[in-house]
Design a protein around this motif. Structure first.
Motif, short mmCIF file in Angstrom:
data_model
loop_
_atom_site.label_atom_id
_atom_site.label_comp_id
_atom_site.label_asym_id
_atom_site.label_seq_id
_atom_site.Cartn_x
_atom_site.Cartn_y
_atom_site.Cartn_z
N VAL A 43 -3.78 -43.48 0.22
CA VAL A 43 -4.91 -43.06 -0.61
C VAL A 43 -4.43 -43.00 -2.05
CG1 VAL A 43 -6.61 -41.24 -1.05
CG2 VAL A 43 -5.87 -41.72 1.31
N ASN A 44 -5.05 -43.78 -2.92
CA ASN A 44 -4.60 -43.90 -4.31
C ASN A 44 -3.11 -44.17 -4.39
OD1 ASN A 44 -7.21 -43.37 -5.26
ND2 ASN A 44 -6.86 -41.15 -5.13
N GLY A 45 -2.64 -45.02 -3.53
CA GLY A 45 -1.23 -45.42 -3.59
C GLY A 45 -0.27 -44.49 -2.88
N GLU A 46 -0.77 -43.36 -2.39
CA GLU A 46 0.14 -42.40 -1.78
C GLU A 46 -0.08 -42.23 -0.28
OE1 GLU A 46 1.32 -38.92 -4.32
OE2 GLU A 46 -0.64 -39.36 -5.22
N GLN A 47 0.98 -41.87 0.40
CA GLN A 47 0.89 -41.66 1.85
C GLN A 47 0.15 -40.36 2.18
OE1 GLN A 47 4.27 -42.19 4.66
NE2 GLN A 47 4.19 -39.98 4.96
N VAL A 48 -0.81 -40.47 3.07
CA VAL A 48 -1.47 -39.28 3.61
C VAL A 48 -1.29 -39.34 5.12
CG1 VAL A 48 -3.70 -38.15 3.93
CG2 VAL A 48 -3.15 -39.21 1.73
N GLU A 49 -0.99 -38.20 5.74
CA GLU A 49 -0.73 -38.20 7.18
C GLU A 49 -1.95 -37.70 7.95
OE1 GLU A 49 1.32 -35.98 5.24
OE2 GLU A 49 2.83 -37.47 4.70
N LEU A 50 -2.30 -38.41 8.97
CA LEU A 50 -3.41 -38.00 9.85
C LEU A 50 -2.88 -37.87 11.27
CD1 LEU A 50 -6.15 -40.49 8.58
CD2 LEU A 50 -5.87 -38.07 7.96
N PRO A 51 -3.50 -36.99 12.06
CA PRO A 51 -3.02 -36.82 13.43
C PRO A 51 -3.23 -38.08 14.26
CG PRO A 51 -5.06 -35.62 13.09
CD PRO A 51 -4.63 -36.11 11.74
N ASP A 52 -2.32 -38.30 15.16
CA ASP A 52 -2.37 -39.48 16.01
C ASP A 52 -2.78 -39.05 17.42
OD1 ASP A 52 -1.81 -41.96 17.31
OD2 ASP A 52 0.18 -41.20 17.83
N ILE A 53 -4.06 -39.21 17.69
CA ILE A 53 -4.56 -38.80 19.00
C ILE A 53 -4.54 -40.01 19.92
CG2 ILE A 53 -6.62 -37.94 20.22
CD1 ILE A 53 -7.24 -36.56 17.39
N TRP A 54 -3.63 -40.01 20.88
CA TRP A 54 -3.44 -41.21 21.70
C TRP A 54 -3.83 -40.98 23.15
CZ3 TRP A 54 0.11 -41.70 25.85
CH2 TRP A 54 0.88 -40.56 26.09
N LYS A 55 -3.87 -39.69 23.57
CA LYS A 55 -3.92 -39.43 25.00
C LYS A 55 -5.29 -39.68 25.64
CE LYS A 55 -1.18 -35.66 26.18
NZ LYS A 55 -0.98 -34.64 27.21
N ASP A 56 -6.37 -39.63 24.84
CA ASP A 56 -7.69 -39.85 25.43
C ASP A 56 -7.69 -41.14 26.25
OD1 ASP A 56 -8.38 -37.62 24.10
OD2 ASP A 56 -9.69 -38.58 22.61
N ILE A 57 -7.17 -42.17 25.62
CA ILE A 57 -7.11 -43.46 26.33
C ILE A 57 -5.73 -43.66 26.95
CG2 ILE A 57 -7.26 -45.96 26.04
CD1 ILE A 57 -9.30 -45.43 23.80
#
Ligand code: 26W
Length: 803
Positions: A154-168
């Motif tokens: 975002v605007n050149g910078e790293q933003v961290e979001l949660p990684d939800i993998w288990k549903d699938i």
């Protein structure tokens, strides 16, 4: 071997699972549901195979491998499992005939990203090889609810979001509540003598249930199936009813929530040991559950633990699972009733340790006080091991400095690597150079005492995934030229390609495959990030975790110098050059995040400057992960492996690029050294200081400012960092860091690196030569197959038979 033999049967199986799991027909299903149903269809086959593999193991009473790792970076599994089961084409066709685009269904699978980088991906590759080589093995880790974060720019910078993998991702997991173990934290120890026997009980401890979620790992071309056991953390009581009855509702659910945070999230850092309580809890949680489960099964089988070490070997993937040592001791002494010496002999002979880094900030040390309160009994055992070890070292060396360096407990800290070295039957590094550094530097005194312990096993990659599966064009060419698919089981067969090194028709086909793969990557990047790549430019790639020692910044400095050259002479004729980056930075690693920002600022500048059109392009590929690497590797032409010599333990990305025909620009570091041994100077672009030169230059008093003062091009590049680019962000902080400290000696290697890049551009201008080199890289990459590494572990460390 499999119960599905035709496309029709595959379609029926998928429709069956759709009905059962989602209550829908194929006409109402979406891609995710199709994916889930396909996974269940394959699992049905693998479950049968798992049962018969287990039965066979039980009948043979064979020695087993237990591979403990805090990380398994699995990625996607649908295509992988179908491929290994020999059902890849059938599954693809079935999905298509059911009215879906198979690509969309495969893409709907989230990566199981239960790892940070190299160490976790290595563990995943080894699972594949262990199954394929028919080694009875189990992987153990934590069933993290959230894997490594998703990276957004975002605007050149790293933003961290949660990684939800288990549903699938749960489609691949079988929960086995009947094999739940209980892990105890805290409490106080009470000793009593009963029947002449000393007993130790831990009172008032917090109980955490460890519930196994098993993932089946099918091997290639075999009925053998192993399991990756991921432990989930559950609270024994959903809530404390006593508190609830008193009206303390929040406190009543608090403990429950606290317990379940243990398996909540993977620590997103691969370089900084932080001494955090939650991480220690995670480590003990999975280690204790694993060891209890292994010992329980062993006793069921053999009725005694006295032969435990003959039937089991425990591989410790870096120091993170080191607590297996005191935990096994605890189980043997407190639960089984062995004496210290009996327990020690069995434990010692059961464990082996792999080191994956020499960076001092990554070597785990735990505050003694933390272990004392969280794990009182474990602390006592560590303390006793440490005392005995210290006496042993003292008697050997009579040298307090050495005793201090080798100590397990020192200065209020517990040093996990020293505990491993003191205990394990084998200690290995992951490339020839790295193992040498362990012997000569990091563990030199221990090595002098016990030289036979220290080994090398150079890393390897799953070449079925990292070549055959992801690069179908190259895979067909190889099969055609080497006379079949033998290379899938015997990767050294790739050598046969060398016969075509001067065959222009073959070289042109190779180039065409690469070009197609570049177009494929370009489409992918356009879709994902709306960046338009020029497929006729050199694709020059650095993809790995962001860390200063890996020197992404050196790459950036060179790109800036190229840009300045174009500014000086906009009419300059040059090979169009596209630099691609993929990298996640640890969320707390400020400098690494600044470097990501810098790459994006530079990309914004270069890509919007008309003078760079058809000359220079820079792109940062968001959210680098296994599934992105699978599109990236086949499309890469230049592989950047430019760490400061002596710092990268091995590298495994380097092997993936090589196997897909990219040429390496690299230092003599990690496994690059062994790549150089098979390739020679003429088939890679080596540059920079050697590991021993690094040591020498540092000892002599390295002064980065001298390079700044004496090197005009470098000075101009660094001054540009200070000014920044059109987005107005200054990178003076990074410039100062280089000038004042330059821990990883970028300035020292800058010139040599620019020259290496010049050789790259020159060579690329001669496609015949380039393609020949590319072919030789593929032909000689066979030794970097994980099958070779795993066979070495099996022969030299585990002492188990294999195919
Ligand atoms: C405690 C924090 C922490 C977490 C992970 C410290 C260190 C690690 C890992 C050991 C880092 C890692 O992934 N090391 C990499 O392991 C690969 C597989 O052997 C090697 O190829 C890489 O060179 C090495 O950096």
């Amino acid at each position: 071997m499999t119960s599905i033999k035709t496309v029709q049967e595959m379609k029926d199986a998928i429709c069956d699972k759709l009905k059962l799991r989602f209550g829908c027909g194929v006409e109402d299903a979406d891609e995710s549901q199709m994916l889930y149903a396909s996974a269940l269809a394959l699992r049905e086959i693998m479950a049968d195979m798992e049962i018969s593999s287990k039965r066979e193991l039980r009948d043979k009473k064979a020695r087993q491998v237990h591979y403990l790792s805090m990380e398994f970076l699995i990625g996607r599994s649908l295509m992988k499992n179908a491929y290994n089961l020999g059902l890849g084409d059938m599954l693809t066709q079935a999905i298509e005939e059911l009215g879906f685009k198979s690509g969309d269904v495969f893409e709907a699978e989230p990566d199981a990203a239960l790892g940070n980088g190299g160490l976790g991906r290595l563990a995943a590759c080894y699972l594949d090889s262990m199954s394929t080589l028919e080694i009875p093995a189990t992987g153990y880790s934590i069933c993290y609810e959230l894997g490594i974060f998703k990276q957004k720019i975002v605007n050149g910078e790293q933003v961290e979001l949660p990684d939800i993998w288990k549903d699938i991702g749960a489609a691949w997991l079988v929960t086995k509540p009947q094999e739940t173990e209980t892990v105890y934290f805290g409490g106080t120890l009470r000793r009593f003598v009963d029947n002449g026997q000393l007993h130790i009980v831990n009172e008032g401890a917090t109980e955490v249930l460890a519930v196994p979620c098993d993932m089946e790992i099918a091997g290639y071309n075999t009925d053998h199936v192993n399991v990756l056991r991921l432990w989930d953390a559950k609270s024994p009581a959903m809530m404390d009813m006593a508190l609830f009855a008193k009206g303390e509702y929040l406190r009543a659910v608090e403990q429950h929530a606290m317990v379940e945070t243990i398996a909540k999230v993977l620590y997103p850092d691969d370089t900084h040991e932080e001494g955090k309580l939650l991480r220690l809890k995670q480590q003990y949680f999975f280690v204790s559950a694993t060891m209890q489960s292994i010992v329980r099964k062993h006793i069921e089988q053999c009725g005694t633990v006295m032969n435990f070490h003959e039937k089991n070997v425990i591989q410790i993937n870096d120091t993170h699972p080191t607590l297996v040592i005191p935990e096994l001791m605890r189980i043997f002494m407190d639960d089984v009733g062995l004496s210290w010496n009996e327990a020690w002999e069995i434990t010692r002979q059961s464990v082996a340790y792999t080191n994956h880094t020499v960076l001092s900030e990554a070597l785990e040390r735990w505050p003694q006080s933390l272990i004392q309160t969280l794990l009182p009994r474990i602390w006592e055992i560590i303390d006793e091991i440490a005392r005995r070890w210290q006496r042993h070292v003292d008697e050997y060396y009579h040298d307090t400095a050495k005793t201090a360096e080798m100590a397990i407990v020192w200065d209020g800290q517990v040093r996990m690597a020293n505990l491993c070295v003191a205990t394990c039957t084998a200690v290995n590094g992951v490339s020839a150079l790295h193992s040498e550094i362990l012997r000569k530097d990091l563990f030199k005194y221990a090595c002098a005492m016990m030289p036979e312990k220290f080994r090398n096993v150079t890393n390897g990659i799953d070449h079925r995934r990292w070549l055959s599966e992801i690069n179908p064009g190259l895979d067909s060419l190889i099969k055609e030229l080497t006379g079949g698919d033998a290379y899938l089981m015997r990767p050294l067969e790739l050598k046969k390609l060398e016969a075509y090194a001067d065959d222009t028709a073959v070289l042109e086909r190779l180039a065409k495959i690469k070009h197609d793969n570049k177009e494929n990557l370009a489409r992918h990047v356009k879709r994902a990030s709306n960046i338009v790549l020029n497929p006729d430019a050199i694709f020059d790639v650095q993809a790995k975790r962001l860390h200063e020692y890996k020197r992404q910044l050196l790459n950036v400095l060179h790109i800036i110098s190229l840009y300045q050259r174009i500014q000086d002479d906009p009419g300059i004729r040059m090979q169009p050059h596209t630099f691609l980056f993929g990298a996640k930075a640890a969320p707390g690693y400020f400098v690494a995040k600044r470097i990501i920002h810098l790459i994006n600022s530079l990309a914004d500048q270069v890509n919007n400057d008309p003078i760079c059109k058809d000359k220079l392009q820079v792109a940062f590929l968001e959210n680098y992960r296994v599934s992105l690497a699978e599109v990236l590797m086949p499309a890469s032409e230049v592989s950047q492996q430019i760490s400061l010599a002596g710092k990268e333990a091995s590298g495994t990305g380097n092997m993936k690029f090589m196997m897909n025909g990219a040429l390496t620009v690299g230092t003599l570091d990690g496994a690059n050294v062994e790549m150089h041994e098979v390739l020679g100077d003429e088939n890679m672009f080596l540059f920079g200081m050697h590991a021993d030169e690094v040591v020498r230059v540092r000892q002599q008093g390295y002064m980065p400012q001298i390079h700044y003062a004496q090197n005009y091009n470098l000075r101009r590049v660094i001054d540009q960092l200070k000014r920044g680019f059109r987005d107005g962000v200054s990178y003076d902080d990074l410039a100062q860091r280089l000038l004042m400290n330059d821990e990883y000696m970028l300035l020292q290697d800058f010139d040599a690196y620019c020259q290496a890049e010049r050789r790259v551009a020159e060579t690329y201008a001669n496609p015949g030569k380039w393609n020949r080199m590319s072919l030789l890289n593929i032909a000689r990459s066979g030794i970097f197959a994980a099958d070779r590494s795993v066979a070495e572990y099996a022969d030299n460390i585990w002492h188990v038979p294999h195919r």
